[in-house]
Design a protein around this motif. Structure first.
Motif: not given
Ligand SMILES: Nc1ncnc2c1ncn2[C@@H]1O[C@H](COP(=O)(O)OP(=O)(O)OP(=O)(O)O)[C@@H](O)[C@H]1O
Ligand SMILES: CC(C)(COP(=O)(O)OP(=O)(O)OC[C@H]1O[C@@H](n2cnc3c(N)ncnc32)[C@H](O)[C@@H]1O)[C@@H](O)C(=O)NCCC(=O)NCCS
Length: 200
Positions: A10-17, A32-34, A115-117, A146-148, A157-159, A180-183
């Motif tokens: 899902q959006t914001g889940a952390g795929k890019t990380t 795939c967003d790009l 790819a989110p979809t 915060a990011r967008d 709506a996106r969620i 948890g934390v991003q680390q």
């Molecule tokens: N565990 C975390 N704690 C705090 N911030 C986080 C955590 N994981 C990711 N983030 C931040 O949350 C935002 C969303 O993460 P990310 O871009 O990796 O998600 P995504 O799955 O790629 O989302 P999308 O599908 O919307 O592109 C980013 O700004 C990222 O730095």
């Protein structure tokens, strides 16, 4: 044949990380967003088809796609989202296939399709294995706001246009939970990268 690994959630889940970790471990990443942005550049056949359905109001003065406006239409109205997808997915998949065929023929640990979809577009059929990233809704909402730089309503709506955790987890071989934390997510992704590299 390159090994293709789907990365979804899902959006914001952390795929890019996660995809950044995999990239640092020698995987090639297709975001795939790009790709979706590329296939809707001014003058492309895909953008032409989109304006035939949604009207020229979705174009900025310089003829580029007004993404914020299109997002406000499709994430409020499921029927319109389905129309967008019925137009854009075939262009996205063709571009992905082109990149896999021409760019990633050489030496690669594997190609990651971020790819989110992934499932909705049918691109999952190109993948040998699939990773999902999941996270609680309230955390995802806060992260994408915060990011967008979007408000609560736009985030919700996106969620709401996406699926619950189970949709992703039951279709995936690997699931990473980012609550948890991003680390911590980075550490889980490093571990998964090791596992994937061992299985080569
Ligand atoms: N565990 C975390 N704690 C705090 N911030 C986080 C955590 N994981 C990711 N983030 C931040 O949350 C935002 C969303 O993460 P990310 O871009 O990796 O998600 P995504 O799955 O790629 O989302 P999308 O599908 O919307 O592109 C980013 O700004 C990222 O730095
Ligand atoms: C609607 C559009 C114009 C909005 O653009 P915008 O720049 O505001 O957002 P961006 O493209 O960065 O996407 C942000 C997030 O929205 C979510 N999202 C995008 N498309 C979809 C969709 N079809 N269904 C559900 N969620 C989606 C994803 O989590 C994505 O990471 C754009 O998202 C789009 O063209 N979507 C359709 C293509 C698609 O499905 N892309 C995903 C890659 S396969």
């Amino acid at each position: 044949m390159a090994r293709i690994i789907g990365l979804t959630g899902q959006t914001g889940a952390g795929k890019t990380t996660v995809s950044n970790v995999l990239k640092s471990r020698g995987f090639d990443v297709i975001n795939c967003d790009l790709v979706a942005r590329e296939v809707t550049q001014p003058g492309t056949p895909c953008l032409l088809k989109l304006t035939e359905h949604f009207g020229t109001k979705i174009l900025n003065d310089d003829k580029s796609l007004n993404r914020k406006l299109l997002a406000s239409i499709v994430f409020q109205d499921e029927k319109e989202l389905r129309v967008l997808e019925s137009i854009i997915f075939s262009y996205i998949k063709a571009e992905i296939q082109h990149r896999i065929n021409t760019i990633y023929m050489g030496n690669t640990n594997g190609v990651v399709l971020d790819a989110p979809t992934l499932f909705e577009s049918g691109a999952d059929s190109m993948c040998n294995e699939i990773i999902s990233v999941i996270a609680p809704k309230h955390l995802r909402r806060a992260r994408i706001m915060a990011r967008d730089n979007i408000d609560n309503a736009a985030a919700d709506a996106r969620i709401a246009s996406q699926h619950e955790d189970e949709f992703y987890t039951k279709r995936s071989q690997y699931v990473l939970c980012n609550d948890g934390v991003q680390q911590e997510l980075i550490a889980k992704a490093e571990q998964l990268a090791e596992q994937l590299l061992r299985q080569r």
